[in-house]
Design an enzyme around this catalytic site. Structure first.
Site, PDB file in Angstrom:
ATOM      1  N   CYS A 131       0.806  -1.234   0.000  1.00 11.04           N
ATOM      2  CA  CYS A 131       0.000   0.000   0.000  1.00 11.04           C
ATOM      3  C   CYS A 131       0.839   1.285   0.000  1.00 11.04           C
ATOM      4  CB  CYS A 131      -0.975  -0.008   1.169  1.00 11.04           C
ATOM      5  SG  CYS A 131      -0.303  -0.657   2.689  1.00 11.04           S
ATOM      6  N   HIS A 256      -2.220   6.449   4.216  1.00 15.83           N
ATOM      7  CA  HIS A 256      -0.763   6.513   4.338  1.00 15.83           C
ATOM      8  C   HIS A 256      -0.270   7.817   3.708  1.00 15.83           C
ATOM      9  CE1 HIS A 256      -0.826   2.532   5.764  1.00 15.83           C
ATOM     10  NE2 HIS A 256      -0.367   1.872   4.730  1.00 15.83           N
TER      11      HIS A 256
HETATM   12  N1  LIG Z   1      -4.715  -3.008   5.232  1.00 11.49           N
HETATM   13  C1  LIG Z   1      -4.044  -2.509   4.217  1.00 11.49           C
HETATM   14  O1  LIG Z   1      -3.797  -1.296   4.118  1.00 11.49           O
HETATM   15  C2  LIG Z   1      -3.561  -3.386   3.122  1.00 11.49           C
HETATM   16  C3  LIG Z   1      -3.076  -2.783   1.974  1.00 11.49           C
HETATM   17  C4  LIG Z   1      -2.595  -3.557   0.936  1.00 11.49           C
HETATM   18  C5  LIG Z   1      -2.606  -4.910   1.069  1.00 11.49           C
HETATM   19  N2  LIG Z   1      -3.091  -5.499   2.197  1.00 11.49           N
HETATM   20  C6  LIG Z   1      -3.083  -6.948   2.255  1.00 11.49           C
HETATM   21  O2  LIG Z   1      -4.415  -7.421   2.141  1.00 11.49           O
HETATM   22  C7  LIG Z   1      -4.568  -8.591   2.894  1.00 11.49           C
HETATM   23  C8  LIG Z   1      -5.716  -8.448   3.868  1.00 11.49           C
HETATM   24  O3  LIG Z   1      -5.480  -7.343   4.689  1.00 11.49           O
HETATM   25  P1  LIG Z   1      -6.590  -6.707   5.634  1.00 11.49           P
HETATM   26  O4  LIG Z   1      -6.010  -5.446   6.092  1.00 11.49           O
HETATM   27  O5  LIG Z   1      -7.924  -6.690   4.966  1.00 11.49           O
HETATM   28  O6  LIG Z   1      -6.626  -7.790   6.841  1.00 11.49           O
HETATM   29  P2  LIG Z   1      -7.789  -8.142   7.871  1.00 11.49           P
HETATM   30  O7  LIG Z   1      -8.655  -6.974   8.125  1.00 11.49           O
HETATM   31  O8  LIG Z   1      -7.085  -8.794   9.012  1.00 11.49           O
HETATM   32  O9  LIG Z   1      -8.670  -9.252   7.098  1.00 11.49           O
HETATM   33  C9  LIG Z   1      -8.174 -10.531   6.796  1.00 11.49           C
HETATM   34  C10 LIG Z   1      -9.191 -11.296   5.964  1.00 11.49           C
HETATM   35  O10 LIG Z   1      -8.588 -12.530   5.537  1.00 11.49           O
HETATM   36  C11 LIG Z   1      -9.376 -13.632   5.996  1.00 11.49           C
HETATM   37  N3  LIG Z   1      -8.468 -14.718   6.307  1.00 11.49           N
HETATM   38  C12 LIG Z   1      -7.485 -14.763   7.216  1.00 11.49           C
HETATM   39  N4  LIG Z   1      -6.874 -15.957   7.210  1.00 11.49           N
HETATM   40  C13 LIG Z   1      -7.511 -16.706   6.272  1.00 11.49           C
HETATM   41  C14 LIG Z   1      -7.362 -18.033   5.803  1.00 11.49           C
HETATM   42  N5  LIG Z   1      -6.444 -18.860   6.286  1.00 11.49           N
HETATM   43  N6  LIG Z   1      -8.204 -18.467   4.846  1.00 11.49           N
HETATM   44  C15 LIG Z   1      -9.157 -17.643   4.329  1.00 11.49           C
HETATM   45  N7  LIG Z   1      -9.355 -16.369   4.738  1.00 11.49           N
HETATM   46  C16 LIG Z   1      -8.546 -15.918   5.698  1.00 11.49           C
HETATM   47  C17 LIG Z   1     -10.111 -13.103   7.206  1.00 11.49           C
HETATM   48  O11 LIG Z   1     -11.255 -13.902   7.422  1.00 11.49           O
HETATM   49  P3  LIG Z   1     -11.957 -14.027   8.880  1.00 11.49           P
HETATM   50  O12 LIG Z   1     -12.739 -12.771   9.072  1.00 11.49           O
HETATM   51  O13 LIG Z   1     -12.802 -15.248   8.732  1.00 11.49           O
HETATM   52  O14 LIG Z   1     -10.841 -14.182   9.871  1.00 11.49           O
HETATM   53  C18 LIG Z   1     -10.451 -11.686   6.722  1.00 11.49           C
HETATM   54  O15 LIG Z   1     -11.526 -11.734   5.821  1.00 11.49           O
HETATM   55  C19 LIG Z   1      -3.209  -8.876   3.533  1.00 11.49           C
HETATM   56  O16 LIG Z   1      -2.512  -9.764   2.702  1.00 11.49           O
HETATM   57  C20 LIG Z   1      -2.567  -7.533   3.540  1.00 11.49           C
HETATM   58  O17 LIG Z   1      -1.142  -7.612   3.505  1.00 11.49           O
HETATM   59  C21 LIG Z   1      -3.588  -4.779   3.219  1.00 11.49           C
END
Ligand SMILES: NC(=O)c1ccc[n+]([C@@H]2O[C@H](COP(=O)([O-])OP(=O)(O)OC[C@H]3O[C@@H](n4cnc5c(N)ncnc54)[C@H](OP(=O)(O)O)[C@@H]3O)[C@@H](O)[C@H]2O)c1
Length: 345
Positions: A131, A256
Site C-alpha cells: 500500500c 498513508h
Molecule cells: N490493510 C491494508 O492497508 C492493506 C493494503 C494492501 C494490502 N493489504 C493486504 O491485504 C490482505 C488483507 O489485509 P486486511 O487489512 O484486509 O486484513 P484483515 O482486516 O485482518 O482481514 C483478513 C481477511 O482474511 C481472511 N483470512 C485470514 N486468514 C484466512 C485463511 N487462512 N483463509 C481464508 N481467509 C482468511 C479473514 O477472514 P476471517 O474474518 O474469517 O478471519 C479476513 O476476511 C493482507 O494480505 C494484507 O497484507 C492490506
C-alpha cells in the site's frame, strides 16, 4: 457471457472495500463468491441489495466456476490457495506480498504499468503492490517520464489500518485509556505507554509515532522498507533505482503518507514537476494534503512540491492516499477491470 468473481478475505478491512467497490463500480459479473475462514462461514454480507453467504476457503468446490479471484487474506492463504483458484480456471489478483517479486507475476499499478497484463499472466496470478509503494508510484511515474528518476529517499507515515482491522482496533482501544491519563502523557511518557497493550504495532501507537514497522532484516531495514525498494524497482522497470526507505507507523486510522526526496537525470523545477504531475490519472495536486482529508477518496494527493535547496536535480514532495482504496482494494478492482477490457476473463 456470465462472469463469477470471488473475494477471498471478504470479511477483512480490504475485503469490505472490495465488496463495496465491485458494487459501486458496477463491475460486470453475474455472481460473487465471498470467502473467508471457517470462523466466518455462514455470515451473510450485503451485496447489490441482497445478501451473500460467506463460504469457508476449505470448501473443496469454493473456486468452481470462478473467473476472477480477488485475494486479500494474507500471504500464507495466497500461497496455499491462489494456485487452487488458478487450477479451477480463475485469474487471481492478489493483495498479499506472497507473489509480488515472482518474475512470472506482474506487479501492477493500473495507471503505471497496466500494459504488463495485456496477456494472461504465466502463472495466472497478478500481484497488487504494497500500500505504501502503491501511493508513491503515481507521482514517481509521472516525474520519471519527465525527468528520468535515479534515486528516491522515502519516509512513510503509515496508518494503523495498514495492519488490517486488528491494527485499527488496537489504536482505538488505546485512545481512551491514554486520553484519561493525559497528565502522565506529559510527565512520564514511558509509564503512560505501558498502560495499554501493543500486539499489532511495535509500540504504543496512540499519541505516539512508532519508527519500527515490519520485521527487521539482517541489513537493519524492515521487510516493509525493503518492499518499498524492491516493488518500486519492479513496477517502474528500473532495476537499479536507488531507494532509501524508512517506514513509520502513525496514529491515523486510514491513509498513508510519504515524504519523498526524488533525484533525476535532468534538472527539475517545482513548476515543471507540477506540470508533469497535473492530469496524471488517479492523482491530484493539492497544497498540503493530509491522510485524514483524503481517507475514503480514490485519488492519491500530492503536495508540498519543492526543489531541493542545493541540488537542482532533486525534488521534495509529499503524497498521501487511502491505503485501503488505491493502496489495496481500488487497484485490485481496477486490475480486474483491465482483465475484462483485455478480454482475459
Ligand atoms: N490493510 C491494508 O492497508 C492493506 C493494503 C494492501 C494490502 N493489504 C493486504 O491485504 C490482505 C488483507 O489485509 P486486511 O487489512 O484486509 O486484513 P484483515 O482486516 O485482518 O482481514 C483478513 C481477511 O482474511 C481472511 N483470512 C485470514 N486468514 C484466512 C485463511 N487462512 N483463509 C481464508 N481467509 C482468511 C479473514 O477472514 P476471517 O474474518 O474469517 O478471519 C479476513 O476476511 C493482507 O494480505 C494484507 O497484507 C492490506
Amino acid at each position: 457471457m456470465s462472469r463469477s468473481v470471488a473475494v477471498v478475505g471478504a470479511t477483512g478491512a480490504v475485503g469490505q472495500d472490495l465488496r463495496r467497490l465491485l458494487e459501486e463500480r458496477e463491475f460486470p459479473c453475474d455472481e460473487v463468491v465471498f470467502v473467508a475462514t471457517q470462523r466466518s462461514a455462514g455470515r451473510r454480507l450485503p451485496f447489490r441489495g441482497g445478501e451473500v453467504t460467506v463460504r469457508a476457503i476449505d470448501d473443496a468446490d469454493v473456486f468452481e466456476g470462478v473467473d476472477i479471484a480477488l485475494f486479500s487474506a494474507g500471504g500464507t492463504t495466497s500461497i496455499e490457495h491462489a494456485p487452487r483458484a488458478v487450477a479451477a480456471g480463475a485469474i487471481v489478483v492478489d493483495n498479499s506480498s506472497a507473489w509480488r517479486m515472482d518474475p512470472d507475476v506482474p506487479l501492477v499499478v493500473t495507471e503505471v504499468n497496466a500494459g504488463t497484463v495485456a496477456q494472461r499472466p504465466p502463472k495466472g496470478i497478478i500481484a497488487n503492490p504494497n500500500c505504501t509503494t502503491m501511493v508513491a508510484m503515481l507521482p514517481l511515474k509521472a516525474l520519471h517520464d519527465a525527468f528520468g528518476l535515479t534515486e528516491v529517499v522515502a519516509t512513510s507515515y503509515q496508518a494503523a489500518g495498514g495492519a488490517g482491522q486488528k491494527g485499527i482496533d488496537e489504536l482505538e482501544a488505546q485512545v481512551e485509556p491514554l486520553f484519561a491519563e493525559r497528565d502522565l502523557l506529559r510527565r512520564d511518557g514511558a509509564a503512560a505507554a505501558k498502560l495499554v497493550e501493543s500486539q499489532v504495532h511495535a509500540n504504543t501507537l496512540a499519541f505516539n509515532v512508532v519508527p519500527l514497522l515490519g520485521a527487521l532484516q539482517d541489513n537493519g531495514y524492515t521487510d516493509e522498507e525493503m518492499k518499498l525498494q524492491n516493488e518500486s524497482r519492479k513496477i517502474l522497470g528500473l532495476p537499479d533505482l536507488r531507494v532509501s526507505p524508512t517506514c513509520v507507523r502513525v496514529p491515523v486510522m486510514v491513509g498513508h503518507a510519504i515524504a519523498v526526496r526524488a533525484r533525476f537525470e535532468r534538472e527539475v523545477t517545482a513548476d515543471a514537476a507540477l506540470d508533469a504531475m497535473n492530469g496524471f490519472p488517479g492523482m491530484v495536486v493539492d497544497e498540503a494534503p493530509t491522510p485524514l482529508e483524503w481517507a475514503g477518496r480514490d485519488e492519491v494527493a500530492v503536495g508540498r512540491v519543492r526543489r531541493d535547496l542545493q541540488d537542482p536535480r532533486a525534488l521534495n514532495f509529499w503524497v498521501t492516499g487511502d491505503n485501503l482504496l488505491k493502496g489495496a482494494a481500488l487497484n485490485t478492482v481496477q486490475i480486474a477491470e483491465v482483465l475484462v477490457a483485455n478480454g482475459l476473463v
